[in-house]
Scaffold this motif. Structure first.
Motif, PDB file in Angstrom:
ATOM      1  N   LEU A   1      -0.502   8.875  -2.205  1.00 47.37           N
ATOM      2  CA  LEU A   1      -0.746   8.381  -3.564  1.00 47.37           C
ATOM      3  C   LEU A   1      -0.574   9.494  -4.592  1.00 47.37           C
ATOM      4  CD1 LEU A   1      -3.877   6.061  -3.239  1.00 47.37           C
ATOM      5  CD2 LEU A   1      -1.504   5.400  -3.619  1.00 47.37           C
ATOM      6  N   PHE A   2      -0.935  10.713  -4.216  1.00 51.60           N
ATOM      7  CA  PHE A   2      -0.908  11.827  -5.159  1.00 51.60           C
ATOM      8  C   PHE A   2       0.386  12.633  -5.099  1.00 51.60           C
ATOM      9  CE2 PHE A   2      -5.427  11.088  -4.264  1.00 51.60           C
ATOM     10  CZ  PHE A   2      -5.834  10.766  -5.547  1.00 51.60           C
ATOM     11  N   ILE A   3       1.013  12.674  -3.944  1.00 48.66           N
ATOM     12  CA  ILE A   3       2.251  13.446  -3.788  1.00 48.66           C
ATOM     13  C   ILE A   3       3.385  12.451  -3.658  1.00 48.66           C
ATOM     14  CG2 ILE A   3       3.494  15.094  -2.372  1.00 48.66           C
ATOM     15  CD1 ILE A   3       0.793  16.201  -1.489  1.00 48.66           C
ATOM     16  N   ASP A   4       4.176  12.335  -4.717  1.00 44.06           N
ATOM     17  CA  ASP A   4       5.205  11.303  -4.743  1.00 44.06           C
ATOM     18  C   ASP A   4       6.616  11.862  -4.796  1.00 44.06           C
ATOM     19  OD1 ASP A   4       5.680   8.594  -4.602  1.00 44.06           O
ATOM     20  OD2 ASP A   4       5.835   8.372  -6.779  1.00 44.06           O
ATOM     21  N   ASP A   5       6.788  13.075  -5.319  1.00 44.82           N
ATOM     22  CA  ASP A   5       8.134  13.573  -5.582  1.00 44.82           C
ATOM     23  C   ASP A   5       8.673  14.541  -4.533  1.00 44.82           C
ATOM     24  OD1 ASP A   5       8.139  12.065  -7.873  1.00 44.82           O
ATOM     25  OD2 ASP A   5       7.336  13.682  -9.107  1.00 44.82           O
ATOM     26  N   ILE A   6       7.849  14.994  -3.610  1.00 44.88           N
ATOM     27  CA  ILE A   6       8.305  15.943  -2.596  1.00 44.88           C
ATOM     28  C   ILE A   6       9.006  15.162  -1.486  1.00 44.88           C
ATOM     29  CG2 ILE A   6       7.574  17.692  -0.939  1.00 44.88           C
ATOM     30  CD1 ILE A   6       5.204  18.265  -2.789  1.00 44.88           C
ATOM     31  N   PRO A   7      10.245  15.538  -1.124  1.00 45.16           N
ATOM     32  CA  PRO A   7      11.018  14.757  -0.149  1.00 45.16           C
ATOM     33  C   PRO A   7      10.323  14.582   1.194  1.00 45.16           C
ATOM     34  CG  PRO A   7      12.412  16.382  -1.202  1.00 45.16           C
ATOM     35  CD  PRO A   7      11.016  16.645  -1.662  1.00 45.16           C
ATOM     36  N   PHE A   8       9.688  15.622   1.715  1.00 45.24           N
ATOM     37  CA  PHE A   8       9.032  15.521   3.018  1.00 45.24           C
ATOM     38  C   PHE A   8       7.946  14.448   3.010  1.00 45.24           C
ATOM     39  CE2 PHE A   8       5.334  16.795   5.596  1.00 45.24           C
ATOM     40  CZ  PHE A   8       5.891  16.625   6.853  1.00 45.24           C
ATOM     41  N   PHE A   9       7.257  14.318   1.903  1.00 38.89           N
ATOM     42  CA  PHE A   9       6.151  13.377   1.839  1.00 38.89           C
ATOM     43  C   PHE A   9       6.604  11.935   1.650  1.00 38.89           C
ATOM     44  CE2 PHE A   9       3.827  17.297   1.022  1.00 38.89           C
ATOM     45  CZ  PHE A   9       2.798  17.137   1.925  1.00 38.89           C
ATOM     46  N   SER A  10       7.907  11.709   1.519  1.00 38.70           N
ATOM     47  CA  SER A  10       8.376  10.322   1.498  1.00 38.70           C
ATOM     48  C   SER A  10       8.160   9.667   2.852  1.00 38.70           C
ATOM     49  CB  SER A  10       9.848  10.263   1.103  1.00 38.70           C
ATOM     50  OG  SER A  10      10.639  10.889   2.086  1.00 38.70           O
ATOM     51  N   ILE A  11       8.036  10.480   3.896  1.00 35.84           N
ATOM     52  CA  ILE A  11       7.737   9.967   5.231  1.00 35.84           C
ATOM     53  C   ILE A  11       6.344   9.335   5.244  1.00 35.84           C
ATOM     54  CG2 ILE A  11       7.369  10.661   7.638  1.00 35.84           C
ATOM     55  CD1 ILE A  11       9.467  12.852   7.145  1.00 35.84           C
ATOM     56  N   LEU A  12       5.469   9.835   4.401  1.00 31.26           N
ATOM     57  CA  LEU A  12       4.105   9.308   4.352  1.00 31.26           C
ATOM     58  C   LEU A  12       4.085   7.835   3.970  1.00 31.26           C
ATOM     59  CD1 LEU A  12       2.203  12.240   2.646  1.00 31.26           C
ATOM     60  CD2 LEU A  12       2.367  11.698   5.063  1.00 31.26           C
ATOM     61  N   ARG A  13       5.051   7.413   3.184  1.00 31.10           N
ATOM     62  CA  ARG A  13       5.108   5.996   2.814  1.00 31.10           C
ATOM     63  C   ARG A  13       5.319   5.127   4.041  1.00 31.10           C
ATOM     64  NH1 ARG A  13       9.103   7.495  -1.293  1.00 31.10           N
ATOM     65  NH2 ARG A  13       7.879   8.549  -2.865  1.00 31.10           N
ATOM     66  N   VAL A  14       6.070   5.633   5.011  1.00 30.78           N
ATOM     67  CA  VAL A  14       6.304   4.885   6.242  1.00 30.78           C
ATOM     68  C   VAL A  14       5.008   4.768   7.040  1.00 30.78           C
ATOM     69  CG1 VAL A  14       7.577   4.886   8.415  1.00 30.78           C
ATOM     70  CG2 VAL A  14       8.710   5.587   6.317  1.00 30.78           C
ATOM     71  N   VAL A  15       4.216   5.832   7.060  1.00 29.77           N
ATOM     72  CA  VAL A  15       2.960   5.820   7.803  1.00 29.77           C
ATOM     73  C   VAL A  15       2.011   4.774   7.226  1.00 29.77           C
ATOM     74  CG1 VAL A  15       0.947   7.205   8.435  1.00 29.77           C
ATOM     75  CG2 VAL A  15       3.212   8.204   8.531  1.00 29.77           C
ATOM     76  N   ARG A  16       2.077   4.548   5.929  1.00 29.96           N
ATOM     77  CA  ARG A  16       1.211   3.541   5.316  1.00 29.96           C
ATOM     78  C   ARG A  16       1.468   2.157   5.870  1.00 29.96           C
ATOM     79  NH1 ARG A  16       1.772   4.849  -0.955  1.00 29.96           N
ATOM     80  NH2 ARG A  16       3.871   4.334  -0.381  1.00 29.96           N
ATOM     81  N   ALA A  17       2.687   1.904   6.359  1.00 31.94           N
ATOM     82  CA  ALA A  17       2.997   0.599   6.945  1.00 31.94           C
ATOM     83  C   ALA A  17       2.166   0.345   8.198  1.00 31.94           C
ATOM     84  CB  ALA A  17       4.487   0.509   7.269  1.00 31.94           C
ATOM     85  N   PHE A  18       1.686   1.413   8.843  1.00 33.58           N
ATOM     86  CA  PHE A  18       0.879   1.258  10.046  1.00 33.58           C
ATOM     87  C   PHE A  18      -0.524   0.749   9.741  1.00 33.58           C
ATOM     88  CE2 PHE A  18       3.985   4.367  11.738  1.00 33.58           C
ATOM     89  CZ  PHE A  18       4.472   3.567  12.753  1.00 33.58           C
ATOM     90  N   ARG A  19      -0.860   0.608   8.462  1.00 33.14           N
ATOM     91  CA  ARG A  19      -2.178   0.080   8.121  1.00 33.14           C
ATOM     92  C   ARG A  19      -2.384  -1.309   8.694  1.00 33.14           C
ATOM     93  NH1 ARG A  19      -2.496   1.670   1.824  1.00 33.14           N
ATOM     94  NH2 ARG A  19      -0.647   0.397   1.853  1.00 33.14           N
ATOM     95  N   ILE A  20      -1.297  -2.049   8.855  1.00 34.84           N
ATOM     96  CA  ILE A  20      -1.419  -3.398   9.397  1.00 34.84           C
ATOM     97  C   ILE A  20      -1.924  -3.358  10.835  1.00 34.84           C
ATOM     98  CG2 ILE A  20       0.924  -3.642  10.263  1.00 34.84           C
ATOM     99  CD1 ILE A  20      -1.018  -6.346   8.423  1.00 34.84           C
ATOM    100  N   LEU A  21      -1.618  -2.274  11.556  1.00 37.10           N
ATOM    101  CA  LEU A  21      -2.100  -2.159  12.931  1.00 37.10           C
ATOM    102  C   LEU A  21      -3.616  -2.014  12.992  1.00 37.10           C
ATOM    103  CD1 LEU A  21       0.575   0.166  14.557  1.00 37.10           C
ATOM    104  CD2 LEU A  21       0.300  -2.293  14.824  1.00 37.10           C
TER     105      LEU A  21
END
Length: 137
Positions: free
Chosen positions: A57-77
């Protein structure tokens, strides 16, 4: 970033759900204290997913942290841990991965052996069997 109405709704929903998940995680941590929380794999999974969600939520512009958006999809699990029948099915699928991969490996080996035999026997007669790669396709 994108300023469209859909993007704003998504961002607001993401913030709200992350706050709800973080509050639920804090309640879980305080309710089960340290060892009971740490020894439960699902609780640790919750912890990792929520931490990645909060950081993303706080780190949006760093390329490496774009992977974090994918991890958020695991919330459904996280829903799986709430329902015993879903947890059983999920655990059965996880435990069956290695045997299925073993069977896949054996099948690939058998196909490769027959491909080698086909290349050896028919490479002079047909272009389709001229190389191992062509024969496999």
């Amino acid at each position: 970033g994108d300023t469209s109405e859909g993007s704003q709704i998504y961002r607001t929903l993401d913030i709200v759900l992350t706050c709800i998940f973080a509050a639920e995680l804090l309640l879980n941590m305080f309710g089960h204290w340290f060892w009971e929380f740490v020894l439960d794999g699902w609780s640790l999974f919750d912890f990792v997913v929520v931490i990645f969600s909060v950081v993303s939520l706080f780190i949006d512009d760093i390329p490496f942290f774009s992977i974090l958006r994918v991890v958020r999809a695991f919330r459904i699990l996280r829903i799986i841990k709430r329902f015993q029948s879903l947890r059983r099915i999920f655990n059965a699928v996880i435990h069956s991965i290695v045997p299925v991969l073993n069977a896949l490996f054996i099948a690939v080996m058998v196909i490769a052996i027959y491909t080698i035999i086909g290349v050896f026997l028919f490479s002079e007669e047909s272009d389709e069997f001229s190389t191992f790669g062509r024969a496999m396709s």
